[in-house]
Scaffold this active site. Structure first.
Site, mmCIF file in Angstrom:
data_model
loop_
_atom_site.group_PDB
_atom_site.id
_atom_site.type_symbol
_atom_site.label_atom_id
_atom_site.label_comp_id
_atom_site.label_asym_id
_atom_site.label_seq_id
_atom_site.Cartn_x
_atom_site.Cartn_y
_atom_site.Cartn_z
ATOM 1 N N ASP A 258 1.206 -10.122 -4.524
ATOM 2 C CA ASP A 258 0.113 -9.295 -5.014
ATOM 3 C C ASP A 258 0.078 -9.407 -6.529
ATOM 4 O O ASP A 258 0.864 -10.134 -7.129
ATOM 5 C CB ASP A 258 0.259 -7.846 -4.548
ATOM 6 C CG ASP A 258 1.576 -7.213 -4.991
ATOM 7 O OD1 ASP A 258 2.379 -7.914 -5.633
ATOM 8 O OD2 ASP A 258 1.791 -6.035 -4.692
ATOM 9 N N ASP A 541 3.472 -3.360 -2.084
ATOM 10 C CA ASP A 541 3.973 -2.085 -2.591
ATOM 11 C C ASP A 541 3.319 -0.882 -1.925
ATOM 12 O O ASP A 541 3.790 0.241 -2.071
ATOM 13 C CB ASP A 541 3.795 -1.978 -4.110
ATOM 14 C CG ASP A 541 2.343 -2.157 -4.537
ATOM 15 O OD1 ASP A 541 1.469 -2.275 -3.651
ATOM 16 O OD2 ASP A 541 2.079 -2.178 -5.753
ATOM 17 N N ASP A 545 0.585 -2.387 3.103
ATOM 18 C CA ASP A 545 1.304 -3.664 3.117
ATOM 19 C C ASP A 545 2.389 -3.716 4.183
ATOM 20 O O ASP A 545 2.950 -4.785 4.447
ATOM 21 C CB ASP A 545 1.948 -3.924 1.744
ATOM 22 C CG ASP A 545 0.916 -4.123 0.648
ATOM 23 O OD1 ASP A 545 -0.122 -4.754 0.938
ATOM 24 O OD2 ASP A 545 1.135 -3.647 -0.470
#
Length: 847
Positions: A258, A541, A545
């Site tokens: 990410d 995070d 996810d």
């Protein structure tokens, strides 16, 4: 004490007693016990290390005590605390819900129900559950052993995790080697009977051959390698939750990362606010109170209103500690609070009394708060702007901000007349809005992330960015850090092709960027990559996810900014949220896999030397005497070889670990076997038998004559024993690398190996010179000429190894170009390629 190797040795020991050889039986039992005790010690150390690492896991809880919001460790929560809950939080104790704004909990770990459960006021929230959506607050009613989770944990304590890929590979090695050992032992037992050897002696002979092929130190060496790898990763701020993950990380072929907090600092600063009345720019660093504001009075007033409205929709705040501002909660939300304070001259903004909150979720990509007469909405521009009545020019402003690498959020509102039915659909409530403004937030790239990205590519790992941000923002940051390559596509989640093969073709590009990605998209991307043969590492995070982190071969969660959901789902937790830490951990993972292969190379070379006397005996029809006996082989395996093998298992990673893709998929493959049985083993065995024959010649033996017996034969056997030990000393240094000779690595760079070889030399002296031990082993100090030949085993092994490595290097250099090799690597993710040498790699490994 009861793994497959151990059971085989227990049986062999019992049979030795039956055959009337108690010394052999005791020796075999000692092998099993020493191996078991050492393995137990290492497992215990590994478990304690894992417990210590678990203690460091940054599990945090937000509470309100005496009117002040605090972030404390989960184990500091006490009965009576008021705990504040938001999306992604793990409930740290049993709570009585006092306030609920569409609060929903994932109770699957307690009930097995996958659907989130609504937690209204008066409901009970149990420890261990996760907040999926909504916000709320609850009073602590039970902690620790008194929670419902503790009751269930007592019932599930005996459940074991499924075996990892490394465990499966070790099982394969164990079965192959065990089958080979038993097969060869039975074959030599048959030979002994054919040569009219008594059955008792033939059995003893077969047992010796079998023991010679068993790598007794395999499991403790593997455990030591994994435990040391985990400890080294912890020193680099990477906490391993499962030991096997150390090796799996080293096998990674693609990293899906990410953006926020991994490639960037996750230190949000609002630098620009656009309103219909004009734009306002701010110059400030981090969360400090000082800011230089540029804009006319009307625009600043409108920007202040937009910032106050945005703060009403979030829970993150700025804490003022004697003039020093620090964020509490989500970094972006804290940055919005800092913006509101700066536009108001540094003053804290009054808290908005919420009648109802519609919490942020990854599908809507917005949140809202309903007050007495107003609705405020905050979210992604493409989620909020279309719901506004008049916002035609906003799209152009969003694109311009995003192309500068800013993260953009939109703020809107509408008046509320009369009471609002909270049961109405959220889309119906969040409609007919007035756009208040667009806020651009800057999150600078992490220092050194460009070098880390380059190091990843040099090691044969592809990169992909999966982010929920605007495509232009994602592309800008990817370009700044070097992740995006010329020609690599930038896609949006809703543009991904439905056909998996088309998606796989897009993901084959290095540097692909997927923006506006949904949790289902990340999960599908992980599965598609795995189906095409990739080993996938996925960073995340947020609570959304969790599924992708579980699906990936390696789930990597952020320790500072990550939610408890993400950390619970991950195999690896980054305490510093730094992408460069992933690169260093990959190097350690590859080193761990290589260390296991080093041990196997070392031990199998010894097997060749130990088996050679038996092969020569069989080929001579039993007329050539055995150079080594069974007890000597046991002493070689346990008394001299074990410590160097363990030192090889602790070999630290080198910069070369990140200059090439991972090695072969199997611990034992054709490359390893060619090196063992075609180079190292024959060199060691040749000097062994030469030293044995030299000692016989010195004793007066000539070809065609009967072989000497007594002390002369014991001295010859001692010469063969010494040759194997000297050869293994050199072999330990040769096995440190599959491509470089020891003098290129440095003789003193593995101090554990130096100490192990010194102990090995002392053990050799004891086995030859201590009369009681030498008599038990049926060997003696060899004559000087034979000892000189035995010493020659060390340079012989080193020279043979160096020539083999040089030949392989010439063939590799004459092979296909790097582009062809990279394509081959994609098909065989652990195949060897050339060695690009970015200057960043050594620094990342050794810092």
């Amino acid at each position: 004490m009861v793994h497959f190797f151990a059971l085989m040795l227990w049986v062999a020991g019992v049979l030795a007693f039956v055959a009337g050889m108690p010394q052999l039986g005791v020796a075999i039992f000692v092998v099993v016990v020493i191996n078991g005790v050492f393995a137990f010690i290492q497992e215990e150390r590994a478990e304690k290390a894992a417990e210590r690492l678990a203690d460091l896991m940054p599990v945090r809880v937000t509470v309100r005590r005496e009117g002040q919001v605090l972030v404390i460790a989960a184990d500091e929560v006490v009965v009576g605390d008021l705990v504040l809950l938001g999306p992604g939080d793990r409930v740290a104790a049993d709570l009585s819900v006092l306030e609920s704004h569409d609060l929903r909990l994932d109770e699957s770990m307690l009930t097995g129900e996958s659907a989130p459960v609504r937690a209204d006021e008066g409901a009970r929230a149990f420890a261990g559950t996760f907040v999926t959506t909504g916000e709320g607050a609850g009073a602590v009613v039970a902690t620790g052993a008194h929670t419902r989770l503790a009751e269930i944990a007592a019932l599930t304590a005996g459940v074991e995790r499924p075996p990892s890929p490394l465990a499966g590979e070790l099982t394969r090695v164990v079965r192959v080697v065990a089958a080979m050992a038993l097969g060869v032992g039975l074959a030599f037992f048959g030979c002994a009977l054919l040569f009219d050897m008594p059955a008792r002696d033939g059995f003893l002979f077969a047992v010796g051959v079998t023991v010679a092929l068993v790598p007794e130190g395999l499991l403790p060496t593997v455990t030591l390698s994994l435990a040391m790898g985990a400890q080294r990763m912890a020193a680099r701020n990477a906490l391993v939750r499962h030991l096997e993950a150390v090796e799996t990380l080293g096998s990674t072929t693609v990293v899906c990362t990410d953006k926020t907090g991994t490639l960037t600092r996750n230190e949000m600063t609002a630098v620009e606010v656009w309103t219909p009345a004009g734009s306002v720019t701010l110059r400030s660093e981090g969360y400090g109170p000082i800011a230089r504001i540029t804009g006319d009075i009307i625009a600043i007033a409108q920007a202040s209103r937009a910032a106050d409205s945005a703060v009403a929709c979030v829970q993150g705040r700025i804490a003022n500690d004697d003039g020093t501002w620090r964020p509490v909660g989500d970094p972006m939300e804290a940055a919005l609070d800092a913006l509101a304070r700066r536009l108001a001259g540094g003053e804290a903004r009054p808290e908005v009394l919420a009648a109802h909150r519609y919490a942020f979720d990854p599908v809507r990509r917005r949140s809202s708060v309903l007050t007495g007469d107003q609705l405020f909405v905050l979210g992604a521009p493409d989620s909020v702007v279309p719901r506004c009545l008049d916002a035609h020019e906003a799209d152009q402003v969003v694109d311009a901000m995003a192309q500068r690498g800013l993260r953009v959020v939109a703020v809107a509102s509408r008046p509320v007349t009369g009471s609002v039915d909270e049961r109405r659909g959220v889309d119906e409530v969040e409609a007919h809005l007035d756009l208040l403004g667009l806020i651009g937030l800057h999150d600078p790239p992490r220092t050194g992330v460009e070098h880390a990205v380059a190091a990843c590519r040099a090691s044969g790992i592809r990169l992909a960015m999966l982010t929920g941000d605007h495509p232009a923002t994602a592309a800008a940051i990817a370009g700044q850090v070097g992740l995006a390559l010329p020609g690599s596509p930038t896609l949006e989640g809703d543009e991904l092709p439905e056909d998996d093969e088309e998606l796989a073709a897009l993901l084959a590009h290095d540097g692909v960027v997927v923006a506006r990605v949904a949790p289902e998209d990340k999960l599908r991307i992980a599965r598609v990559l795995q189906e095409r043969g990739d080993v996938v590492a996925m960073t995340g995070d947020g609570v959304n996810d969790g599924p992708a982190l579980r699906e990936a071969d390696i789930g990597i969660a952020m320790g500072r900014s990550g939610t408890d959901v993400a950390r619970e789902a991950a195999d690896l937790v980054l305490l510093d949220d730094d992408f460069a830490t992933i690169v260093a951990a990959v190097g350690q993972g590859r080193a761990t896999f290589s260390n296991i292969r080093r041990f196997l190379t070392y031990h199998l070379t010894d097997n060749v030397a130990e088996l050679t006397p038996f092969v020569v005996w069989a080929l001579s029809g039993g007329r050539f005497p055995l150079a080594l006996g069974v007890l000597q082989i046991l002493c070689l395996d346990i008394g001299t070889d074990l410590l160097p093998a363990l030192a090889l298992g602790a070999e630290p990673p080198t910069d070369r670990a990140l200059r090439r893709p991972p090695e072969g998929r199997h611990l034992i493959d054709a490359t390893l076997l060619r090196r063992v049985f075609g180079v190292l083993g024959p060199a060691e065995a040749l000097l062994e038998m030469t030293a044995f024959v030299t000692a016989l010649v010195v004793a007066g033996w000539r070809p065609g004559e009967d072989f000497p017996t007594g002390h002369a034969l014991m001295a010859a056997s001692g010469a063969a024993f010494a040759a194997v030990v000297f050869g293994q000393m050199a072999n330990a240094f040769a096995c440190r690398s599959a491509t470089l000779p020891p003098w290129r690595l440095g003789w003193t760079t593995n101090r554990l190996l130096l100490g192990a070889v010194a102990v090995e030399l002392l053990a050799l002296a004891g086995f030859l010179a201590v009369p009681a031990v030498a008599d038990l082993l049926e060997q003696a100090i060899p004559p000087p000429a034979a000892l000189l030949v035995a010493l020659g085993a060390a340079p012989a092994v080193l020279i043979a190894d160096a020539l083999h490595k040089a030949s392989r290097a010439r063939r590799r250099d004459a092979g296909p170009g790097l582009a062809t090799q990279s394509a081959s690597h994609r098909a065989h993710p652990r195949g060897e390629v050339g060695d690009p040498s970015p200057a960043a790699v050594p620094d990342l490994i050794h810092r």
